[in-house]
Design a protein around this motif. Structure first.
Motif, PDB file in Angstrom:
ATOM      1  N   GLU A  52       1.845   3.034  13.254  1.00  0.00           N
ATOM      2  CA  GLU A  52       1.182   4.278  12.854  1.00  0.00           C
ATOM      3  C   GLU A  52       1.872   4.893  11.638  1.00  0.00           C
ATOM      4  OE1 GLU A  52       1.709   6.094  16.663  1.00  0.00           O
ATOM      5  OE2 GLU A  52      -0.415   5.865  17.171  1.00  0.00           O
ATOM      6  N   MET A  53       3.204   4.777  11.585  1.00  0.00           N
ATOM      7  CA  MET A  53       3.956   5.295  10.436  1.00  0.00           C
ATOM      8  C   MET A  53       3.546   4.537   9.171  1.00  0.00           C
ATOM      9  SD  MET A  53       7.633   5.562  12.347  1.00  0.00           S
ATOM     10  CE  MET A  53       8.621   6.289  11.067  1.00  0.00           C
ATOM     11  N   ARG A  54       3.416   3.218   9.291  1.00  0.00           N
ATOM     12  CA  ARG A  54       3.025   2.395   8.151  1.00  0.00           C
ATOM     13  C   ARG A  54       1.618   2.770   7.683  1.00  0.00           C
ATOM     14  NH1 ARG A  54       3.814  -2.397  10.404  1.00  0.00           N
ATOM     15  NH2 ARG A  54       6.037  -2.063  10.150  1.00  0.00           N
ATOM     16  N   ARG A  55       0.699   2.979   8.635  1.00  0.00           N
ATOM     17  CA  ARG A  55      -0.672   3.351   8.294  1.00  0.00           C
ATOM     18  C   ARG A  55      -0.704   4.722   7.618  1.00  0.00           C
ATOM     19  NH1 ARG A  55      -5.227   2.266   6.213  1.00  0.00           N
ATOM     20  NH2 ARG A  55      -6.984   3.326   7.120  1.00  0.00           N
ATOM     21  N   LEU A  56       0.107   5.651   8.102  1.00  0.00           N
ATOM     22  CA  LEU A  56       0.184   6.973   7.480  1.00  0.00           C
ATOM     23  C   LEU A  56       0.626   6.855   6.029  1.00  0.00           C
ATOM     24  CD1 LEU A  56       0.111  10.084   7.659  1.00  0.00           C
ATOM     25  CD2 LEU A  56       2.464   9.984   8.483  1.00  0.00           C
ATOM     26  N   LYS A  57       1.645   6.012   5.776  1.00  0.00           N
ATOM     27  CA  LYS A  57       2.113   5.827   4.394  1.00  0.00           C
ATOM     28  C   LYS A  57       1.027   5.207   3.528  1.00  0.00           C
ATOM     29  CE  LYS A  57       6.316   4.161   5.511  1.00  0.00           C
ATOM     30  NZ  LYS A  57       7.533   3.413   5.281  1.00  0.00           N
ATOM     31  N   GLN A  58       0.273   4.248   4.075  1.00  0.00           N
ATOM     32  CA  GLN A  58      -0.810   3.629   3.314  1.00  0.00           C
ATOM     33  C   GLN A  58      -1.870   4.663   2.953  1.00  0.00           C
ATOM     34  OE1 GLN A  58      -2.069   0.579   6.033  1.00  0.00           O
ATOM     35  NE2 GLN A  58      -0.714  -0.975   5.156  1.00  0.00           N
ATOM     36  N   LEU A  59      -2.216   5.509   3.906  1.00  0.00           N
ATOM     37  CA  LEU A  59      -3.209   6.546   3.642  1.00  0.00           C
ATOM     38  C   LEU A  59      -2.710   7.559   2.617  1.00  0.00           C
ATOM     39  CD1 LEU A  59      -4.526   7.132   7.264  1.00  0.00           C
ATOM     40  CD2 LEU A  59      -5.752   6.058   5.377  1.00  0.00           C
ATOM     41  N   GLU A  60      -1.425   7.905   2.687  1.00  0.00           N
ATOM     42  CA  GLU A  60      -0.862   8.836   1.705  1.00  0.00           C
ATOM     43  C   GLU A  60      -0.888   8.218   0.310  1.00  0.00           C
ATOM     44  OE1 GLU A  60       2.945   9.597   3.456  1.00  0.00           O
ATOM     45  OE2 GLU A  60       2.233  11.409   4.475  1.00  0.00           O
ATOM     46  N   ASP A  61      -0.558   6.918   0.207  1.00  0.00           N
ATOM     47  CA  ASP A  61      -0.596   6.235  -1.092  1.00  0.00           C
ATOM     48  C   ASP A  61      -2.021   6.196  -1.641  1.00  0.00           C
ATOM     49  OD1 ASP A  61       2.125   5.800  -0.924  1.00  0.00           O
ATOM     50  OD2 ASP A  61       1.936   3.688  -0.308  1.00  0.00           O
ATOM     51  N   GLU A  62      -2.979   5.881  -0.777  1.00  0.00           N
ATOM     52  CA  GLU A  62      -4.378   5.846  -1.205  1.00  0.00           C
ATOM     53  C   GLU A  62      -4.835   7.228  -1.653  1.00  0.00           C
ATOM     54  OE1 GLU A  62      -8.803   4.742   0.552  1.00  0.00           O
ATOM     55  OE2 GLU A  62      -7.035   4.423   1.793  1.00  0.00           O
ATOM     56  N   ASN A  63      -4.435   8.258  -0.922  1.00  0.00           N
ATOM     57  CA  ASN A  63      -4.788   9.627  -1.276  1.00  0.00           C
ATOM     58  C   ASN A  63      -4.218  10.006  -2.643  1.00  0.00           C
ATOM     59  OD1 ASN A  63      -5.896  12.171  -0.922  1.00  0.00           O
ATOM     60  ND2 ASN A  63      -4.127  12.944   0.207  1.00  0.00           N
ATOM     61  N   THR A  64      -2.980   9.593  -2.908  1.00  0.00           N
ATOM     62  CA  THR A  64      -2.353   9.879  -4.205  1.00  0.00           C
ATOM     63  C   THR A  64      -3.131   9.216  -5.338  1.00  0.00           C
ATOM     64  OG1 THR A  64      -0.180  10.096  -3.178  1.00  0.00           O
ATOM     65  CG2 THR A  64      -0.217   9.625  -5.536  1.00  0.00           C
ATOM     66  N   LYS A  65      -3.507   7.953  -5.142  1.00  0.00           N
ATOM     67  CA  LYS A  65      -4.277   7.240  -6.170  1.00  0.00           C
ATOM     68  C   LYS A  65      -5.623   7.915  -6.414  1.00  0.00           C
ATOM     69  CE  LYS A  65      -2.218   2.762  -5.176  1.00  0.00           C
ATOM     70  NZ  LYS A  65      -2.410   1.449  -4.560  1.00  0.00           N
ATOM     71  N   LEU A  66      -6.283   8.332  -5.335  1.00  0.00           N
ATOM     72  CA  LEU A  66      -7.578   8.997  -5.484  1.00  0.00           C
ATOM     73  C   LEU A  66      -7.446  10.342  -6.186  1.00  0.00           C
ATOM     74  CD1 LEU A  66      -9.166   8.148  -2.016  1.00  0.00           C
ATOM     75  CD2 LEU A  66      -9.817   7.220  -4.248  1.00  0.00           C
ATOM     76  N   ARG A  67      -6.384  11.078  -5.891  1.00  0.00           N
ATOM     77  CA  ARG A  67      -6.161  12.363  -6.570  1.00  0.00           C
ATOM     78  C   ARG A  67      -5.964  12.166  -8.080  1.00  0.00           C
ATOM     79  NH1 ARG A  67      -4.402  16.992  -3.437  1.00  0.00           N
ATOM     80  NH2 ARG A  67      -4.454  16.473  -1.212  1.00  0.00           N
ATOM     81  N   LYS A  68      -5.202  11.123  -8.433  1.00  0.00           N
ATOM     82  CA  LYS A  68      -4.994  10.835  -9.847  1.00  0.00           C
ATOM     83  C   LYS A  68      -6.303  10.442 -10.519  1.00  0.00           C
ATOM     84  CE  LYS A  68      -0.156   9.432  -9.504  1.00  0.00           C
ATOM     85  NZ  LYS A  68       0.801   8.329  -9.575  1.00  0.00           N
ATOM     86  N   LEU A  69      -7.105   9.655  -9.820  1.00  0.00           N
ATOM     87  CA  LEU A  69      -8.389   9.238 -10.363  1.00  0.00           C
ATOM     88  C   LEU A  69      -9.296  10.434 -10.600  1.00  0.00           C
ATOM     89  CD1 LEU A  69     -10.256   6.865 -11.096  1.00  0.00           C
ATOM     90  CD2 LEU A  69     -10.964   6.809  -8.714  1.00  0.00           C
ATOM     91  N   VAL A  70      -9.351  11.351  -9.646  1.00  0.00           N
ATOM     92  CA  VAL A  70     -10.167  12.555  -9.795  1.00  0.00           C
ATOM     93  C   VAL A  70      -9.652  13.406 -10.958  1.00  0.00           C
ATOM     94  CG1 VAL A  70     -10.771  14.755  -8.700  1.00  0.00           C
ATOM     95  CG2 VAL A  70     -10.981  12.610  -7.422  1.00  0.00           C
ATOM     96  N   ALA A  71      -8.343  13.525 -11.079  1.00  0.00           N
ATOM     97  CA  ALA A  71      -7.773  14.309 -12.184  1.00  0.00           C
ATOM     98  C   ALA A  71      -8.133  13.682 -13.529  1.00  0.00           C
ATOM     99  CB  ALA A  71      -6.261  14.408 -12.033  1.00  0.00           C
ATOM    100  N   ASP A  72      -8.035  12.359 -13.625  1.00  0.00           N
ATOM    101  CA  ASP A  72      -8.392  11.673 -14.867  1.00  0.00           C
ATOM    102  C   ASP A  72      -9.867  11.854 -15.198  1.00  0.00           C
ATOM    103  OD1 ASP A  72      -5.808  10.799 -15.175  1.00  0.00           O
ATOM    104  OD2 ASP A  72      -6.197   8.757 -14.436  1.00  0.00           O
ATOM    105  N   LEU A  73     -10.729  11.726 -14.192  1.00  0.00           N
ATOM    106  CA  LEU A  73     -12.163  11.896 -14.420  1.00  0.00           C
ATOM    107  C   LEU A  73     -12.498  13.330 -14.816  1.00  0.00           C
ATOM    108  CD1 LEU A  73     -13.635   9.748 -11.511  1.00  0.00           C
ATOM    109  CD2 LEU A  73     -13.659   9.213 -13.949  1.00  0.00           C
ATOM    110  N   SER A  74     -11.822  14.287 -14.224  1.00  0.00           N
ATOM    111  CA  SER A  74     -12.055  15.692 -14.579  1.00  0.00           C
ATOM    112  C   SER A  74     -11.655  15.956 -16.024  1.00  0.00           C
ATOM    113  CB  SER A  74     -11.271  16.617 -13.654  1.00  0.00           C
ATOM    114  OG  SER A  74     -11.722  16.482 -12.336  1.00  0.00           O
TER     115      SER A  74
END
Length: 88
Positions: A52-74
């Protein structure tokens, strides 16, 4: 951010010792971590299994990438709007 030298299983073991009643100072001394690190891990991972800890880290990494993508698109959208306004 620097990668942790502790695996998820090691973090879970360290947190389990605290849950079993071992004094935090002793746990931290043996593990070579600060009490602040222990309590940060506890806040973030308490009650989670290593998988579960590993999955949480994966989700946090994915969330970070998506936030950067949204910022770039904005930013791209703002630049395009400025170009369109100047042409009008």
């Amino acid at each position: 951010m620097k990668a942790s030298k502790f695996s998820d299983a090691q973090k879970a073991f360290i947190l389990k010792q605290g849950a079993d009643g071992v004094p935090v100072a002793d746990i931290c001394r043996r593990a070579g971590i600060s009490q602040a690190t222990y309590f940060n891990w506890k806040k973030k991972y308490e009650g989670l299994a290593p998988l579960e800890m590993r999955r949480l880290k994966q989700l946090e990494d994915e969330n970070t990438k998506l936030r950067k993508l949204v910022a770039d698109l904005s930013l791209d959208r703002e630049i395009l709007q400025d170009v369109i306004r100047r042409k009008i």
